[in-house]
Design a protein around this motif. Structure first.
Motif, short mmCIF file in Angstrom:
data_model
loop_
_atom_site.label_atom_id
_atom_site.label_comp_id
_atom_site.label_asym_id
_atom_site.label_seq_id
_atom_site.Cartn_x
_atom_site.Cartn_y
_atom_site.Cartn_z
N PRO A 146 -42.19 -1.64 22.59
CA PRO A 146 -41.63 -2.98 22.75
C PRO A 146 -42.26 -3.75 23.93
CG PRO A 146 -39.87 -1.44 22.30
CD PRO A 146 -41.13 -0.63 22.51
N ASP A 147 -42.59 -3.06 25.01
CA ASP A 147 -43.23 -3.73 26.15
C ASP A 147 -44.60 -4.29 25.78
OD1 ASP A 147 -41.11 -3.24 27.84
OD2 ASP A 147 -41.98 -1.40 28.67
N PHE A 148 -45.35 -3.48 25.02
CA PHE A 148 -46.68 -3.92 24.60
C PHE A 148 -46.56 -5.10 23.63
CE2 PHE A 148 -50.72 -3.77 22.37
CZ PHE A 148 -51.61 -3.63 23.42
N VAL A 149 -45.61 -5.03 22.73
CA VAL A 149 -45.38 -6.14 21.79
C VAL A 149 -44.99 -7.39 22.56
CG1 VAL A 149 -43.98 -6.96 19.85
CG2 VAL A 149 -44.75 -4.58 19.91
N GLY A 150 -44.16 -7.22 23.59
CA GLY A 150 -43.79 -8.36 24.43
C GLY A 150 -44.99 -9.00 25.09
N SER A 151 -45.94 -8.18 25.54
CA SER A 151 -47.14 -8.75 26.17
C SER A 151 -48.02 -9.46 25.14
CB SER A 151 -47.92 -7.68 26.93
OG SER A 151 -48.47 -6.74 26.06
N LEU A 152 -48.06 -8.95 23.90
CA LEU A 152 -48.81 -9.65 22.85
C LEU A 152 -48.17 -11.00 22.54
CD1 LEU A 152 -49.56 -6.77 20.30
CD2 LEU A 152 -51.19 -7.93 21.79
N LEU A 153 -46.83 -11.02 22.46
CA LEU A 153 -46.13 -12.28 22.19
C LEU A 153 -46.33 -13.26 23.35
CD1 LEU A 153 -42.83 -10.84 20.71
CD2 LEU A 153 -44.71 -11.91 19.46
N HIS A 154 -46.30 -12.75 24.57
CA HIS A 154 -46.54 -13.59 25.74
C HIS A 154 -47.96 -14.18 25.70
CE1 HIS A 154 -45.98 -15.05 29.81
NE2 HIS A 154 -47.15 -14.53 30.13
N SER A 155 -48.92 -13.37 25.28
CA SER A 155 -50.30 -13.86 25.15
C SER A 155 -50.39 -14.97 24.11
CB SER A 155 -51.24 -12.72 24.76
OG SER A 155 -51.31 -11.77 25.78
N ALA A 156 -49.69 -14.80 22.99
CA ALA A 156 -49.70 -15.83 21.94
C ALA A 156 -49.12 -17.14 22.47
CB ALA A 156 -48.92 -15.35 20.72
N VAL A 157 -48.03 -17.05 23.23
CA VAL A 157 -47.41 -18.25 23.81
C VAL A 157 -48.36 -18.91 24.81
CG1 VAL A 157 -45.52 -19.09 25.26
CG2 VAL A 157 -45.05 -17.48 23.41
N ASP A 158 -49.03 -18.11 25.63
CA ASP A 158 -50.00 -18.65 26.60
C ASP A 158 -51.14 -19.37 25.91
OD1 ASP A 158 -48.59 -17.79 28.79
OD2 ASP A 158 -49.86 -16.04 29.18
N ILE A 159 -51.70 -18.75 24.88
CA ILE A 159 -52.79 -19.38 24.13
C ILE A 159 -52.31 -20.67 23.49
CG2 ILE A 159 -54.35 -19.14 22.16
CD1 ILE A 159 -54.41 -16.10 22.79
N HIS A 160 -51.10 -20.64 22.92
CA HIS A 160 -50.53 -21.85 22.32
C HIS A 160 -50.41 -22.97 23.34
CE1 HIS A 160 -46.92 -24.37 21.59
NE2 HIS A 160 -47.43 -24.46 20.38
N ASP A 161 -49.84 -22.66 24.50
CA ASP A 161 -49.65 -23.68 25.54
C ASP A 161 -50.99 -24.27 25.99
OD1 ASP A 161 -46.95 -23.26 25.38
OD2 ASP A 161 -46.82 -22.07 27.22
N ARG A 162 -51.99 -23.40 26.16
CA ARG A 162 -53.31 -23.90 26.58
C ARG A 162 -53.92 -24.80 25.52
NH1 ARG A 162 -55.20 -18.43 29.06
NH2 ARG A 162 -54.87 -17.93 26.91
N GLN A 163 -53.80 -24.40 24.25
CA GLN A 163 -54.40 -25.22 23.19
C GLN A 163 -53.67 -26.54 23.03
OE1 GLN A 163 -55.18 -23.25 19.49
NE2 GLN A 163 -56.79 -22.01 20.39
N VAL A 164 -52.36 -26.55 23.21
CA VAL A 164 -51.62 -27.81 23.12
C VAL A 164 -52.05 -28.73 24.26
CG1 VAL A 164 -49.34 -28.85 23.38
CG2 VAL A 164 -49.66 -26.92 21.84
N ARG A 165 -52.16 -28.18 25.48
CA ARG A 165 -52.62 -29.01 26.61
C ARG A 165 -54.03 -29.52 26.37
NH1 ARG A 165 -50.21 -25.05 29.81
NH2 ARG A 165 -52.23 -24.14 30.29
N ARG A 166 -54.89 -28.65 25.86
CA ARG A 166 -56.27 -29.05 25.59
C ARG A 166 -56.35 -30.10 24.50
NH1 ARG A 166 -59.10 -24.08 24.42
NH2 ARG A 166 -58.75 -23.64 26.60
N SER A 167 -55.50 -29.99 23.47
CA SER A 167 -55.53 -30.97 22.39
C SER A 167 -55.01 -32.33 22.85
CB SER A 167 -54.71 -30.49 21.19
OG SER A 167 -53.34 -30.51 21.47
N GLU A 168 -54.21 -32.34 23.91
CA GLU A 168 -53.70 -33.61 24.45
C GLU A 168 -54.58 -34.16 25.56
OE1 GLU A 168 -49.82 -32.37 25.61
OE2 GLU A 168 -49.01 -32.54 23.58
#
Length: 161
Positions: free
Chosen positions: A106-128
């Motif tokens: 579960p900890d590793f899955v949490g870090s994968l989910l956190h990575s997905a959220v980070d990538i999402h946030d960066r791409q949204v900022r970059r798209s704006e």
């Protein structure tokens, strides 16, 4: 590179690849797929099986296979076979006694989910990002046309006034 792509790059408009996570509902689909492929006892799944397990098609694409193909940072999609979709991180773990792969912690899955959220946030900022550049480019272009008009007027009349 075609002219349209060069113009987009000059004006700071992100490419299609840089906007994958910025699509509506894409983050939710990626997170759902990560959880199923990381925590289920089977490491490989078919698109039909994912439709059944996740109770429907993804919200951001036509199929789970399309979501996985658009995000090679997390998923593998085999070209042939029945169970074609898997999680890249799951293949980093050694095989168990039955030659399968154990679910991720579960900890590793949490870090994968956190990575997905980070990538999402960066791409949204970059798209704006390009939106704040638009007024600057409009001002530069307007200033350029003003200078050109002034030069033409000077050449035709002999005075700038």
């Amino acid at each position: 590179m075609v002219i349209a792509e060069k113009v987009k790059k000059i004006f700071g408009v992100p490419s299609e690849h840089e906007r994958e996570y910025a699509q509506p509902e894409r983050l939710a689909d990626v997170m759902a797929l990560i959880q199923i492929l990381a925590l289920h006892k089977y490491a490989h799944r078919s698109p039909d099986n994912l439709d059944e397990t996740l109770q429907g098609k993804p919200l951001s694409a036509d199929s789970w296979e399309e979501v996985a193909k658009k995000h090679p940072e997390f998923f593998r999609v085999k070209r042939e076979g029945e169970n074609t979709i898997s999680l890249v991180a799951r293949h980093a773990y050694p095989r168990n006694e039955s030659e399968g792969r154990d679910p991720l912690s579960p900890d590793f899955v949490g870090s994968l989910l956190h990575s997905a959220v980070d990538i999402h946030d960066r791409q949204v900022r970059r798209s704006e990002r390009w939106t704040y550049l638009l007024p600057i480019w409009v001002a530069i272009i307007a200033g350029g046309f003003s200078l050109i008009a002034l030069v033409i007027k000077y050449l035709l009349t002999g005075s700038a006034a």
